[in-house]
Design a protein around this motif. Structure first.
Motif, PDB file in Angstrom:
ATOM      1  N   LEU A 179       0.950  17.079  -3.579  1.00 46.18           N
ATOM      2  CA  LEU A 179       1.134  17.505  -2.195  1.00 46.18           C
ATOM      3  C   LEU A 179       0.148  16.720  -1.332  1.00 46.18           C
ATOM      4  CD1 LEU A 179       2.440  19.451  -0.153  1.00 46.18           C
ATOM      5  CD2 LEU A 179       0.564  21.013  -0.616  1.00 46.18           C
ATOM      6  N   VAL A 180       0.679  15.937  -0.400  1.00 48.08           N
ATOM      7  CA  VAL A 180      -0.145  15.093   0.467  1.00 48.08           C
ATOM      8  C   VAL A 180      -0.008  15.606   1.895  1.00 48.08           C
ATOM      9  CG1 VAL A 180      -0.544  12.745   1.306  1.00 48.08           C
ATOM     10  CG2 VAL A 180       0.230  13.107  -1.035  1.00 48.08           C
ATOM     11  N   ARG A 181      -1.154  15.812   2.556  1.00 47.12           N
ATOM     12  CA  ARG A 181      -1.153  16.239   3.953  1.00 47.12           C
ATOM     13  C   ARG A 181      -1.472  15.037   4.821  1.00 47.12           C
ATOM     14  NH1 ARG A 181      -5.649  18.819   6.944  1.00 47.12           N
ATOM     15  NH2 ARG A 181      -4.781  19.325   8.970  1.00 47.12           N
TER      16      ARG A 181
ATOM     17  N   GLY B  87      10.159  16.074  -1.105  1.00 43.17           N
ATOM     18  CA  GLY B  87      10.430  16.797   0.135  1.00 43.17           C
ATOM     19  C   GLY B  87       9.347  16.570   1.163  1.00 43.17           C
ATOM     20  N   ARG B  88       9.691  16.896   2.413  1.00 45.13           N
ATOM     21  CA  ARG B  88       8.756  16.759   3.534  1.00 45.13           C
ATOM     22  C   ARG B  88       8.835  18.012   4.403  1.00 45.13           C
ATOM     23  NH1 ARG B  88       7.111  11.453   5.282  1.00 45.13           N
ATOM     24  NH2 ARG B  88       7.824   9.890   3.802  1.00 45.13           N
ATOM     25  N   VAL B  89       7.690  18.416   4.937  1.00 46.73           N
ATOM     26  CA  VAL B  89       7.619  19.526   5.896  1.00 46.73           C
ATOM     27  C   VAL B  89       6.828  19.014   7.090  1.00 46.73           C
ATOM     28  CG1 VAL B  89       6.831  21.869   6.331  1.00 46.73           C
ATOM     29  CG2 VAL B  89       7.666  21.252   4.067  1.00 46.73           C
TER      30      VAL B  89
ATOM     31  N   PRO C  81       0.831  -1.205   0.000  1.00 44.98           N
ATOM     32  CA  PRO C  81       0.000   0.000   0.000  1.00 44.98           C
ATOM     33  C   PRO C  81       0.869   1.260   0.000  1.00 44.98           C
ATOM     34  CG  PRO C  81      -0.753  -1.548   1.650  1.00 44.98           C
ATOM     35  CD  PRO C  81       0.542  -2.069   1.117  1.00 44.98           C
ATOM     36  N   PHE C  82       0.427   2.250  -0.748  1.00 42.26           N
ATOM     37  CA  PHE C  82       1.230   3.463  -0.901  1.00 42.26           C
ATOM     38  C   PHE C  82       1.407   4.188   0.423  1.00 42.26           C
ATOM     39  CE2 PHE C  82       1.857   7.912  -2.310  1.00 42.26           C
ATOM     40  CZ  PHE C  82       3.039   7.714  -2.986  1.00 42.26           C
ATOM     41  N   LEU C  83       0.401   4.157   1.281  1.00 39.43           N
ATOM     42  CA  LEU C  83       0.483   4.845   2.570  1.00 39.43           C
ATOM     43  C   LEU C  83       1.584   4.242   3.435  1.00 39.43           C
ATOM     44  CD1 LEU C  83      -0.698   7.068   4.289  1.00 39.43           C
ATOM     45  CD2 LEU C  83      -2.362   5.457   5.171  1.00 39.43           C
ATOM     46  N   ALA C  84       1.847   2.954   3.306  1.00 40.75           N
ATOM     47  CA  ALA C  84       2.907   2.313   4.088  1.00 40.75           C
ATOM     48  C   ALA C  84       4.278   2.853   3.690  1.00 40.75           C
ATOM     49  CB  ALA C  84       2.862   0.799   3.882  1.00 40.75           C
ATOM     50  N   ASN C  85       4.460   3.252   2.430  1.00 40.66           N
ATOM     51  CA  ASN C  85       5.727   3.833   1.974  1.00 40.66           C
ATOM     52  C   ASN C  85       5.867   5.287   2.395  1.00 40.66           C
ATOM     53  OD1 ASN C  85       6.578   1.530   0.623  1.00 40.66           O
ATOM     54  ND2 ASN C  85       5.541   2.137  -1.258  1.00 40.66           N
ATOM     55  N   LEU C  86       4.752   5.936   2.634  1.00 38.32           N
ATOM     56  CA  LEU C  86       4.750   7.386   2.799  1.00 38.32           C
ATOM     57  C   LEU C  86       4.600   7.823   4.248  1.00 38.32           C
ATOM     58  CD1 LEU C  86       4.660  10.034   1.152  1.00 38.32           C
ATOM     59  CD2 LEU C  86       2.202   9.782   1.080  1.00 38.32           C
ATOM     60  N   ALA C  87       3.731   7.183   4.988  1.00 33.72           N
ATOM     61  CA  ALA C  87       3.350   7.663   6.309  1.00 33.72           C
ATOM     62  C   ALA C  87       3.982   6.819   7.416  1.00 33.72           C
ATOM     63  CB  ALA C  87       1.837   7.641   6.446  1.00 33.72           C
ATOM     64  N   ALA C  88       4.184   7.461   8.566  1.00 33.76           N
ATOM     65  CA  ALA C  88       4.675   6.759   9.752  1.00 33.76           C
ATOM     66  C   ALA C  88       3.493   6.076  10.434  1.00 33.76           C
ATOM     67  CB  ALA C  88       5.343   7.747  10.692  1.00 33.76           C
ATOM     68  N   GLN C  89       3.790   5.261  11.425  1.00 36.21           N
ATOM     69  CA  GLN C  89       2.755   4.544  12.167  1.00 36.21           C
ATOM     70  C   GLN C  89       1.795   5.541  12.809  1.00 36.21           C
ATOM     71  OE1 GLN C  89       2.492   1.283  12.118  1.00 36.21           O
ATOM     72  NE2 GLN C  89       0.662   1.265  13.382  1.00 36.21           N
ATOM     73  N   GLY C  90       0.508   5.355  12.606  1.00 37.54           N
ATOM     74  CA  GLY C  90      -0.512   6.205  13.203  1.00 37.54           C
ATOM     75  C   GLY C  90      -0.909   7.395  12.352  1.00 37.54           C
TER      76      GLY C  90
ATOM     77  N   GLY D 100       1.446  15.371  15.108  1.00 38.11           N
ATOM     78  CA  GLY D 100       1.263  16.582  14.323  1.00 38.11           C
ATOM     79  C   GLY D 100       1.033  16.263  12.858  1.00 38.11           C
ATOM     80  N   ASP D 101       0.992  17.310  12.074  1.00 34.88           N
ATOM     81  CA  ASP D 101       0.758  17.161  10.644  1.00 34.88           C
ATOM     82  C   ASP D 101       2.083  17.161   9.897  1.00 34.88           C
ATOM     83  OD1 ASP D 101      -1.880  17.220  11.268  1.00 34.88           O
ATOM     84  OD2 ASP D 101      -2.333  19.105  10.270  1.00 34.88           O
ATOM     85  N   GLU D 102       2.028  16.645   8.670  1.00 33.74           N
ATOM     86  CA  GLU D 102       3.209  16.609   7.812  1.00 33.74           C
ATOM     87  C   GLU D 102       2.755  16.796   6.371  1.00 33.74           C
ATOM     88  OE1 GLU D 102       6.997  13.688   6.839  1.00 33.74           O
ATOM     89  OE2 GLU D 102       5.430  13.004   8.174  1.00 33.74           O
ATOM     90  N   LEU D 103       3.497  17.612   5.635  1.00 38.50           N
ATOM     91  CA  LEU D 103       3.243  17.799   4.211  1.00 38.50           C
ATOM     92  C   LEU D 103       4.337  17.062   3.446  1.00 38.50           C
ATOM     93  CD1 LEU D 103       2.475  21.628   4.196  1.00 38.50           C
ATOM     94  CD2 LEU D 103       0.837  19.759   4.133  1.00 38.50           C
ATOM     95  N   VAL D 104       3.934  16.244   2.494  1.00 36.35           N
ATOM     96  CA  VAL D 104       4.872  15.468   1.698  1.00 36.35           C
ATOM     97  C   VAL D 104       4.671  15.851   0.240  1.00 36.35           C
ATOM     98  CG1 VAL D 104       5.665  13.163   1.080  1.00 36.35           C
ATOM     99  CG2 VAL D 104       4.741  13.587   3.352  1.00 36.35           C
ATOM    100  N   VAL D 105       5.752  16.230  -0.443  1.00 34.49           N
ATOM    101  CA  VAL D 105       5.713  16.573  -1.860  1.00 34.49           C
ATOM    102  C   VAL D 105       6.238  15.380  -2.646  1.00 34.49           C
ATOM    103  CG1 VAL D 105       6.473  18.185  -3.633  1.00 34.49           C
ATOM    104  CG2 VAL D 105       6.104  18.997  -1.304  1.00 34.49           C
ATOM    105  N   LEU D 106       5.410  14.874  -3.574  1.00 37.28           N
ATOM    106  CA  LEU D 106       5.756  13.707  -4.377  1.00 37.28           C
ATOM    107  C   LEU D 106       5.827  14.077  -5.847  1.00 37.28           C
ATOM    108  CD1 LEU D 106       3.194  11.228  -2.798  1.00 37.28           C
ATOM    109  CD2 LEU D 106       5.623  11.315  -2.333  1.00 37.28           C
ATOM    110  N   ASP D 107       6.672  13.376  -6.582  1.00 32.19           N
ATOM    111  CA  ASP D 107       6.668  13.477  -8.036  1.00 32.19           C
ATOM    112  C   ASP D 107       5.491  12.636  -8.517  1.00 32.19           C
ATOM    113  OD1 ASP D 107       7.706  12.202 -10.819  1.00 32.19           O
ATOM    114  OD2 ASP D 107       8.425  14.249 -10.538  1.00 32.19           O
ATOM    115  N   ALA D 108       4.570  13.247  -9.250  1.00 26.34           N
ATOM    116  CA  ALA D 108       3.347  12.559  -9.646  1.00 26.34           C
ATOM    117  C   ALA D 108       3.596  11.456 -10.664  1.00 26.34           C
ATOM    118  CB  ALA D 108       2.346  13.565 -10.207  1.00 26.34           C
TER     119      ALA D 108
END
Length: 118
Positions: free
Chosen positions: A86-88, A109-111, A63-72, A94-102
């Motif tokens: 741009l994925v929030r 990048g990540r913020v 699953p794509f979320l497993a590559n992108l997001a941390a636990q929880g 807290g929140d995190e913004l992730v910039v992906l190449d489509a």
């Protein structure tokens, strides 16, 4: 009619008429070629050149979320602009913004936006 009022020779008029006709045909050919080129180029699809991302790309079968997001973390929103996604992500820390190449799916990048109570 005297000699001073006599029209020029017919051969000089024929030469000028031939030049005018040839130039008119050349102009019409050039205009037709430009119109034809516009029709041909309007049917082409634009292909975006993928940018090289700095992070890992998504892998097949996972699953794509497993590559992108941390636990929880979960996806709160996404926005697509040009060839960037741009994925929030929201989570307990807290929140995190992730910039992906489509195109490639790689992380550019990540913020991290830390929650006020942490």
């Amino acid at each position: 009619m005297n000699q001073s009022q006599a029209p020029g020779s017919a051969s000089s008029y024929r030469g000028l008429l031939a030049i005018v006709i040839l130039l008119g045909m050349a102009i019409m050919t050039a205009v037709g070629a430009m119109i034809g080129a516009a029709f041909v180029s309007s049917g082409r699809e634009e292909v975006a050149v993928p940018a090289t991302g700095t992070g890992p790309a998504a892998t097949a079968g996972e699953p794509f979320l497993a590559n992108l997001a941390a636990q929880g973390q979960s996806i709160a929103g996404a926005e697509l602009r040009d060839n960037r996604l741009l994925v929030r992500l929201t989570g307990p820390r807290g929140d995190e913004l992730v910039v992906l190449d489509a195109i490639t799916g790689s992380v550019i990048g990540r913020v991290v936006l830390i929650a006020p109570n942490h």
